[in-house]
Design a protein around this motif. Sequence first.
Motif, mmCIF file in Angstrom:
data_model
loop_
_atom_site.group_PDB
_atom_site.id
_atom_site.type_symbol
_atom_site.label_atom_id
_atom_site.label_comp_id
_atom_site.label_asym_id
_atom_site.label_seq_id
_atom_site.Cartn_x
_atom_site.Cartn_y
_atom_site.Cartn_z
ATOM 1 N N SER A 75 20.256 -41.429 -8.994
ATOM 2 C CA SER A 75 19.542 -42.731 -9.477
ATOM 3 C C SER A 75 20.384 -43.309 -11.148
ATOM 4 C CB SER A 75 18.727 -43.261 -9.305
ATOM 5 O OG SER A 75 18.856 -45.055 -9.120
ATOM 6 N N THR A 457 23.707 -44.947 -4.898
ATOM 7 C CA THR A 457 22.496 -45.027 -4.322
ATOM 8 C C THR A 457 22.659 -46.112 -4.569
ATOM 9 O OG1 THR A 457 21.248 -44.084 -6.550
ATOM 10 C CG2 THR A 457 21.743 -42.707 -3.331
ATOM 11 N N SER A 465 18.536 -48.887 -7.045
ATOM 12 C CA SER A 465 18.598 -47.472 -5.974
ATOM 13 C C SER A 465 17.182 -47.452 -4.497
ATOM 14 C CB SER A 465 18.314 -46.402 -6.503
ATOM 15 O OG SER A 465 19.669 -45.658 -7.313
ATOM 16 N N TYR A 472 20.592 -41.998 5.796
ATOM 17 C CA TYR A 472 22.054 -41.146 4.879
ATOM 18 C C TYR A 472 22.888 -41.156 6.297
ATOM 19 C CZ TYR A 472 19.312 -41.325 0.858
ATOM 20 O OH TYR A 472 18.590 -41.810 -0.762
#
Length: 552
Positions: A75, A457, A465, A472
Amino acid sequence: MSLVLKTRTLSSLSKVFADEELLQPSFTSASAFGNETYSFQVAYRSSMLLKSVQVQVRSELKEIISLRTVELVPSEMPWMHDADHHVLRTTPGLYPDPLFPLDGTEGLVLFPGQWRSLWVTVALNEQVAPGAYEIAIDFLNADGGVLSSERLELEVLPALLPDQKLKHTEWFHVDCLAVHYGVEVFSERHWELIDQFVDTAARHGINMILTPVFTPPLDTAIGAERPTVQLVDVEKTGSSYKFGFDKLKRWVDLCTERGIQYFEFSHLFTQWGAKHAPKIVASENGEYRKLFGWETDANSEEYRSFLTQFIQELLVFIKDNDLTERSYFHNSDEPRIQDMEQYRSISEFTKKHLGSFPIIDALSDYAFYEQGLVQLPIPANNHIEPFIENGVKPLWTYYCVSQRNLVSNRFFNMPSARNRIIGMQLYKFDAEGFLHWGYNFWFSQYSKRPINPFQITDADHSFPSGDAFLVYPGEDGPIESIRMEVFYEALQDLRALQLLESFIGRDQVVAMLEEGLDQPITFSEYPRSMEWLLEKREQINRAITQHVAAVQ
């Protein structure tokens, strides 16, 4: 070997960072109802690099227990400058989030000095007899020797949670599936992927689905386009249109089979102002081309003629397929107060043609509802107070990137308790629905380019994020996240509160929720600790069990 490996049992609400000392004490007992999905974690840290460490489950419940590794993703933007500090950290780095199935052949790799964790899921299936069950998680070396072992006692309670009443949608972006997996839109492989991701959604309490009758005009740069994902075929002849609903029928049947109860048809006008038409393609004189889009004025006679014909035919499809009680419509997403007159214009038009069908839109200015422009507003949870104070029913709410002060949300850097508290808030205020825009948005902001969500992200440095997606894209289908599992726990909390209400009434349940608190629970005021939340859920479970016993 006990000096090599340290382990600890944790609740699902802990987040284990590889570069941080683990301070939470062991979590060794809990309870769950007979149809609940219960999760906990086992954290581990080795003093040296160890490979091929095997993990085994010893329990009478072994057949319904799954193990996943909590993996780390980067992130760069976990926090924004104007956000509050009710977070775990504000620094960039690696954050725990995706849940990968444990490879039984390769086993675990234990990195020296890093805390990591296993996610343990007990999928209770109404077949397990009430009682206490020990769950042991053993870590084994290559020779089968036990390096460490952790235990949790799970009490299966003699009751079942009621069915979910809350309408819950996380916007499903089927174009992201096609682009990421490199498949043709609505090819057989695309349908297989849609099926997998819909199934995962439904198993996590998502019972309403964004249905792209036309390519949804969401998070798209003005003048740009997202890939065409249009379930309705259109043929234009002069000023008349024919519509084909075969793909829409396949979509409805697939989603229904997977457990989706409600369909929200994609927005009929563009986002942030309702000034234009969504991208709509059609066949005309043998040519497949775009009919409408950013260049189309939402108020134009041509587009309104098209919508009039389309809505008439869609309503016939809805009636023929018994979808009347399952269908919802959208005008435009997030209109602003300066867009009110334009929203009024398109709202009057759609209400005339849709009649009593519910039209739902995410908007946070109470004036839209006060002036009768939307019958079912969905305000953000940091703008919901005027709607509550004025008794708006049914009450819905949502959150996204902007809800980063005081209220519940599920960014990477937020404590999981801040994610899960939403269930108790939704209960207290008797909410009918919850909406979020990002089930699987794997594009940059404004859909300018695809991104790899395992690497980026934050939607290309645009949203903290954790805002843009819950799942995913794994090689074999969806990879779930900590945040998705914890939000589902919130939905189970909501159902447990509704079960308790059936015994003692709503007022007493709310009193139990707020017992000992300095202030009543609101969407911005609530206990912040995971300990309070876990203890409160156990208190609710005990109260239900006592009332169940009393009536047997």
